[in-house]
Design a protein around this motif. Structure first.
Motif, mmCIF file in Angstrom:
data_model
loop_
_atom_site.group_PDB
_atom_site.id
_atom_site.type_symbol
_atom_site.label_atom_id
_atom_site.label_comp_id
_atom_site.label_asym_id
_atom_site.label_seq_id
_atom_site.Cartn_x
_atom_site.Cartn_y
_atom_site.Cartn_z
ATOM 1 N N UNK A 94 0.850 -1.190 0.000
ATOM 2 C CA UNK A 94 0.000 0.000 0.000
ATOM 3 C C UNK A 94 0.885 1.237 0.000
ATOM 4 N N UNK A 95 0.476 2.235 -0.774
ATOM 5 C CA UNK A 95 1.239 3.488 -0.816
ATOM 6 C C UNK A 95 0.770 4.378 0.324
ATOM 7 N N UNK A 96 1.308 4.144 1.491
ATOM 8 C CA UNK A 96 0.950 4.964 2.635
ATOM 9 C C UNK A 96 2.092 4.991 3.641
ATOM 10 N N UNK A 97 2.310 6.144 4.286
ATOM 11 C CA UNK A 97 3.330 6.168 5.330
ATOM 12 C C UNK A 97 2.779 5.719 6.684
ATOM 13 N N UNK A 98 1.463 5.565 6.755
ATOM 14 C CA UNK A 98 0.836 5.321 8.051
ATOM 15 C C UNK A 98 0.694 3.829 8.348
ATOM 16 N N UNK A 99 1.727 3.278 8.956
ATOM 17 C CA UNK A 99 1.723 1.844 9.234
ATOM 18 C C UNK A 99 0.734 1.482 10.340
ATOM 19 N N UNK A 100 0.635 2.382 11.309
ATOM 20 C CA UNK A 100 -0.243 2.128 12.451
ATOM 21 C C UNK A 100 -1.692 1.982 11.985
ATOM 22 N N UNK A 101 -2.077 2.875 11.086
ATOM 23 C CA UNK A 101 -3.434 2.851 10.537
ATOM 24 C C UNK A 101 -3.691 1.525 9.803
ATOM 25 N N UNK A 102 -2.678 1.093 9.052
ATOM 26 C CA UNK A 102 -2.786 -0.145 8.291
ATOM 27 C C UNK A 102 -2.965 -1.342 9.229
ATOM 28 N N UNK A 103 -2.230 -1.309 10.329
ATOM 29 C CA UNK A 103 -2.296 -2.409 11.293
ATOM 30 C C UNK A 103 -3.639 -2.430 12.018
ATOM 31 N N UNK A 104 -4.109 -1.265 12.408
ATOM 32 C CA UNK A 104 -5.373 -1.247 13.138
ATOM 33 C C UNK A 104 -6.540 -1.559 12.204
ATOM 34 N N UNK A 105 -6.416 -1.127 10.926
ATOM 35 C CA UNK A 105 -7.451 -1.482 9.956
ATOM 36 C C UNK A 105 -7.458 -2.997 9.722
ATOM 37 N N UNK A 106 -6.265 -3.598 9.690
ATOM 38 C CA UNK A 106 -6.167 -5.048 9.527
ATOM 39 C C UNK A 106 -6.854 -5.764 10.682
ATOM 40 N N UNK A 107 -6.622 -5.267 11.888
ATOM 41 C CA UNK A 107 -7.258 -5.865 13.063
ATOM 42 C C UNK A 107 -8.772 -5.750 12.957
ATOM 43 N N UNK A 108 -9.237 -4.582 12.476
ATOM 44 C CA UNK A 108 -10.676 -4.363 12.345
ATOM 45 C C UNK A 108 -11.276 -5.316 11.309
ATOM 46 N N UNK A 109 -10.561 -5.514 10.189
ATOM 47 C CA UNK A 109 -11.050 -6.418 9.149
ATOM 48 C C UNK A 109 -11.125 -7.848 9.695
ATOM 49 N N UNK A 110 -10.093 -8.243 10.436
ATOM 50 C CA UNK A 110 -10.095 -9.591 11.008
ATOM 51 C C UNK A 110 -11.255 -9.751 11.979
ATOM 52 N N UNK A 111 -11.528 -8.693 12.732
ATOM 53 C CA UNK A 111 -12.684 -8.733 13.644
ATOM 54 C C UNK A 111 -13.979 -8.899 12.870
ATOM 55 N N UNK A 112 -14.081 -8.163 11.758
ATOM 56 C CA UNK A 112 -15.267 -8.289 10.902
ATOM 57 C C UNK A 112 -15.428 -9.717 10.407
ATOM 58 N N UNK A 113 -14.292 -10.385 10.188
ATOM 59 C CA UNK A 113 -14.339 -11.754 9.687
ATOM 60 C C UNK A 113 -14.548 -12.764 10.821
ATOM 61 N N UNK A 114 -14.741 -12.254 12.033
ATOM 62 C CA UNK A 114 -15.058 -13.133 13.158
ATOM 63 C C UNK A 114 -13.859 -13.620 13.946
ATOM 64 N N UNK A 115 -12.712 -13.010 13.711
ATOM 65 C CA UNK A 115 -11.507 -13.432 14.438
ATOM 66 C C UNK A 115 -11.379 -12.679 15.757
ATOM 67 N N UNK A 116 -10.739 -13.347 16.702
ATOM 68 C CA UNK A 116 -10.364 -12.703 17.953
ATOM 69 C C UNK A 116 -8.873 -12.435 17.881
ATOM 70 N N UNK A 117 -8.482 -11.206 18.123
ATOM 71 C CA UNK A 117 -7.048 -10.896 18.098
ATOM 72 C C UNK A 117 -6.421 -11.414 19.382
ATOM 73 N N UNK A 118 -5.397 -12.239 19.250
ATOM 74 C CA UNK A 118 -4.786 -12.850 20.429
ATOM 75 C C UNK A 118 -3.471 -12.200 20.813
ATOM 76 N N UNK A 119 -2.779 -11.689 19.803
ATOM 77 C CA UNK A 119 -1.472 -11.121 20.089
ATOM 78 C C UNK A 119 -1.263 -9.951 19.139
ATOM 79 N N UNK A 120 -0.760 -8.862 19.652
ATOM 80 C CA UNK A 120 -0.460 -7.734 18.773
ATOM 81 C C UNK A 120 0.774 -7.020 19.279
ATOM 82 N N UNK A 121 1.687 -6.745 18.361
ATOM 83 C CA UNK A 121 2.889 -5.994 18.712
ATOM 84 C C UNK A 121 3.045 -4.889 17.684
#
Lengths: 176, 133
Positions: free
Chosen positions: A33-60
């Motif tokens: 992705x052409x973006x400098x905002x890695x944090x946003x990308x990571x939190x959006x990924x977590x949100x998408x996984x949540x939408x897909x019914x996943x529970x986030x177990x570990x995040x660094x």
């Protein structure tokens, strides 16, 4: 001797080697992705996984890492039909175990691709662990809980994930 | 004879004094497991480690940035009874050099085959090089 000959055995050294398929899998599992905002990308990924019914177990956040799981039933009609068929064909002697439960898990990493960190890569792998129920072979009881694991290599699953992610961050997901 | 055997059975075993002392084998395996890299950015190196492990089909279990620690595991495909776990630490040596150490375990047995570590570091180098483009 004969028995060991039948079991395929992989040397540990081979498991630390990149194979011909590695780059193919990598292309399926990775987008940038052409973006400098890695944090946003990571939190959006977590949100998408949540939408897909996943529970986030570990995040660094510092290394851009997420691990998430979801547990579902693994029962399939096909397996029950096959089980019944085997039972009839073996005159009631073979009751093959069927898949009962599965844990679908995913590991996701983001990382900057260039020095200025204006381009970020997202790499995700899906895999699942399946637990089988009990069964019987002749007089031998097969206890439940036998498990196997497989990497999910269906490109569609990965495409779906990245489609959702690219919508969530309003950016186009480029293939490598 | 019998009495001495019985007696021997009763005595509590002595804890060897050298239980934690380093052996030659340990020193050898440490050098096999360790590589130094001329890389300044520790964080990028740690990300490189994670990426290369994931490329190799390992599942990342834990990562800790402040300690520079990554733990990952995978099944010894195609058989799903054996598990390979690996722990990698990334430590800054000097301002522009860092040390990466990997410990791999096959089920519960440490792997001391140099080939395993050579292969791991080869794919790691590839991954570190990729990030520098």
């Amino acid at each position: 001797m004969l028995l060991t000959g039948c079991v395929t055995h992989t040397e540990p050294a081979e498991l630390f080697q990149l194979t011909a398929e590695t780059s193919k899998h990598r292309a399926m599992q990775t987008r940038f992705f052409e973006t400098p905002n890695e944090k946003e990308l990571l939190s959006a990924s977590a949100a998408v996984l949540q939408d897909l019914g996943f529970q986030v177990e570990e995040s660094v956040r510092e290394v851009g890492f997420l691990r998430a799981t979801k547990e579902r039933s693994a029962r399939e009609y096909g397996q029950y039909i096959q089980r019944a068929l085997f039972l009839v064909l073996s005159f009631g002697k073979l009751l093959s175990p069927v898949d009962l439960h599965q844990k679908i898990a995913t590991g996701l990493i983001t990382r900057p691709l260039n020095q200025a960190a204006t381009r970020q890569e997202v790499c995700i792998v899906f895999y699942r662990i399946v637990w089988k129920g009990d069964g019987q072979a002749d007089r031998q009881y097969i206890p439940p809980g036998q498990q196997h694991m497989e990497m999910i290599r269906d490109p569609e699953i990965y495409q779906q994930f990245f489609a959702k992610l690219s919508k969530a961050v309003f950016l186009e997901a480029h293939t490598i | 004879m019998v009495a001495s055997l019985l007696l021997y059975g009763c005595s509590t075993p002595q804890t060897p004094q050298d239980l934690l002392a380093p052996t030659d084998a340990q020193l050898k395996i440490r050098s096999i497991q360790t590589r130094t890299f001329d890389v300044k950015d520790r964080n990028a190196a740690l990300r490189g480690v994670i990426a290369s492990l994931q490329d190799l089909g390992f599942i990342i279990e834990r990562a800790n940035e402040p300690l520079g620690l990554v733990t990952a595991a995978r099944f010894a495909e195609p058989n799903y009874y054996d598990v390979i776990s690996v722990t990698v630490t990334v430590r800054q040596d000097t301002k522009d050099r860092l040390t990466i150490r990997a410990n791999a375990i096959y089920n519960n047995k440490p792997i001391d085959d140099p080939k395993v570590y050579q292969n791991f570091f080869a794919s790691l180098e590839r991954s570190l090089f990729l990030t520098k483009e």
